[in-house]
Design a protein around this motif. Structure first.
Motif, PDB file in Angstrom:
ATOM      1  N   THR A   1       0.853  -1.178   0.000  1.00  0.00           N
ATOM      2  CA  THR A   1       0.000   0.000   0.000  1.00  0.00           C
ATOM      3  C   THR A   1       0.896   1.236   0.000  1.00  0.00           C
ATOM      4  O   THR A   1       2.121   1.125   0.125  1.00  0.00           O
ATOM      5  N   GLU A   2       0.297   2.403  -0.109  1.00  0.00           N
ATOM      6  CA  GLU A   2       1.090   3.630  -0.085  1.00  0.00           C
ATOM      7  C   GLU A   2       1.810   3.792   1.247  1.00  0.00           C
ATOM      8  O   GLU A   2       2.976   4.171   1.289  1.00  0.00           O
ATOM      9  N   LYS A   3       1.121   3.509   2.331  1.00  0.00           N
ATOM     10  CA  LYS A   3       1.725   3.670   3.651  1.00  0.00           C
ATOM     11  C   LYS A   3       2.861   2.666   3.869  1.00  0.00           C
ATOM     12  O   LYS A   3       3.913   3.016   4.410  1.00  0.00           O
ATOM     13  N   SER A   4       2.668   1.424   3.432  1.00  0.00           N
ATOM     14  CA  SER A   4       3.729   0.437   3.614  1.00  0.00           C
ATOM     15  C   SER A   4       4.944   0.765   2.749  1.00  0.00           C
ATOM     16  O   SER A   4       6.072   0.464   3.137  1.00  0.00           O
ATOM     17  N   MET A   5       4.730   1.384   1.603  1.00  0.00           N
ATOM     18  CA  MET A   5       5.852   1.788   0.761  1.00  0.00           C
ATOM     19  C   MET A   5       6.627   2.956   1.379  1.00  0.00           C
ATOM     20  O   MET A   5       7.836   3.032   1.231  1.00  0.00           O
ATOM     21  N   GLU A   6       5.923   3.843   2.071  1.00  0.00           N
ATOM     22  CA  GLU A   6       6.597   4.969   2.725  1.00  0.00           C
ATOM     23  C   GLU A   6       7.506   4.505   3.853  1.00  0.00           C
ATOM     24  O   GLU A   6       8.605   5.009   4.017  1.00  0.00           O
ATOM     25  N   ILE A   7       7.049   3.537   4.650  1.00  0.00           N
ATOM     26  CA  ILE A   7       7.848   3.106   5.792  1.00  0.00           C
ATOM     27  C   ILE A   7       8.956   2.135   5.402  1.00  0.00           C
ATOM     28  O   ILE A   7       9.784   1.784   6.238  1.00  0.00           O
TER      29      ILE A   7
ATOM     30  N   ASP B   1      12.489   3.236   6.167  1.00  0.00           N
ATOM     31  CA  ASP B   1      12.990   3.020   7.525  1.00  0.00           C
ATOM     32  C   ASP B   1      13.268   1.543   7.791  1.00  0.00           C
ATOM     33  O   ASP B   1      13.406   1.142   8.944  1.00  0.00           O
ATOM     34  N   LYS B   2      13.324   0.723   6.725  1.00  0.00           N
ATOM     35  CA  LYS B   2      13.520  -0.731   6.816  1.00  0.00           C
ATOM     36  C   LYS B   2      12.407  -1.407   7.605  1.00  0.00           C
ATOM     37  O   LYS B   2      12.643  -2.269   8.434  1.00  0.00           O
ATOM     38  N   LYS B   3      11.174  -0.975   7.360  1.00  0.00           N
ATOM     39  CA  LYS B   3       9.997  -1.612   7.937  1.00  0.00           C
ATOM     40  C   LYS B   3       9.201  -2.232   6.795  1.00  0.00           C
ATOM     41  O   LYS B   3       8.869  -1.549   5.830  1.00  0.00           O
ATOM     42  N   TYR B   4       8.902  -3.513   6.928  1.00  0.00           N
ATOM     43  CA  TYR B   4       8.192  -4.243   5.887  1.00  0.00           C
ATOM     44  C   TYR B   4       6.915  -4.822   6.468  1.00  0.00           C
ATOM     45  O   TYR B   4       6.894  -5.312   7.598  1.00  0.00           O
ATOM     46  N   THR B   5       5.837  -4.794   5.685  1.00  0.00           N
ATOM     47  CA  THR B   5       4.522  -5.230   6.144  1.00  0.00           C
ATOM     48  C   THR B   5       4.135  -6.535   5.445  1.00  0.00           C
ATOM     49  O   THR B   5       4.257  -6.648   4.221  1.00  0.00           O
ATOM     50  N   PHE B   6       3.670  -7.507   6.247  1.00  0.00           N
ATOM     51  CA  PHE B   6       3.267  -8.807   5.727  1.00  0.00           C
ATOM     52  C   PHE B   6       1.919  -9.190   6.296  1.00  0.00           C
ATOM     53  O   PHE B   6       1.580  -8.825   7.419  1.00  0.00           O
TER      54      PHE B   6
END
Length: 99
Positions: free
Chosen positions: A16-22, A25-30
């Motif tokens: 998503t847009e928000k997951s791409m922004e973070i 900061d080396k944060k990945y969403t699963f």
């Protein structure tokens, strides 16, 4: 609790847009298995993606939504989302490259 193997823990990445922004900061969403714990998620990410070291894991439980189709009522499935923070010296996750 069910015996969950590390390859069953991570279902798919959330893009998503928000997951791409973070991701900067080396944060990945699963999207993960609903019964997976934070330690299981950490082990799964480190085993599935070589060179990664997980610093922390944040999880979110999302309940199913009420749906109606004609006169029949039902509910969609529950989901669980995990945001994985990698360490500074960790390698990037390849599936997110070029997105």
């Amino acid at each position: 609790m069910a015996d969950i193997k590390y390859y069953d823990v991570i279902l798919k990445p959330v893009i998503t847009e928000k997951s791409m922004e973070i991701m900067g900061d080396k944060k990945y969403t699963f999207l993960v298995h609903t019964e997976a714990t934070k330690t299981q998620i950490k082990e799964a990410v480190e085993k599935m993606f070589s060179g990664t070291k997980v610093a922390s894991v944040n999880t979110m439980n999302r309940g199913g939504k009420n749906k109606r189709r004609g006169m029949v009522y039902g509910k969609t499935a529950k989901t669980k989302k995990a945001i994985v923070q990698l360490t500074e010296d960790s390698a990037e996750i390849e599936i997110f490259q070029g997105l």
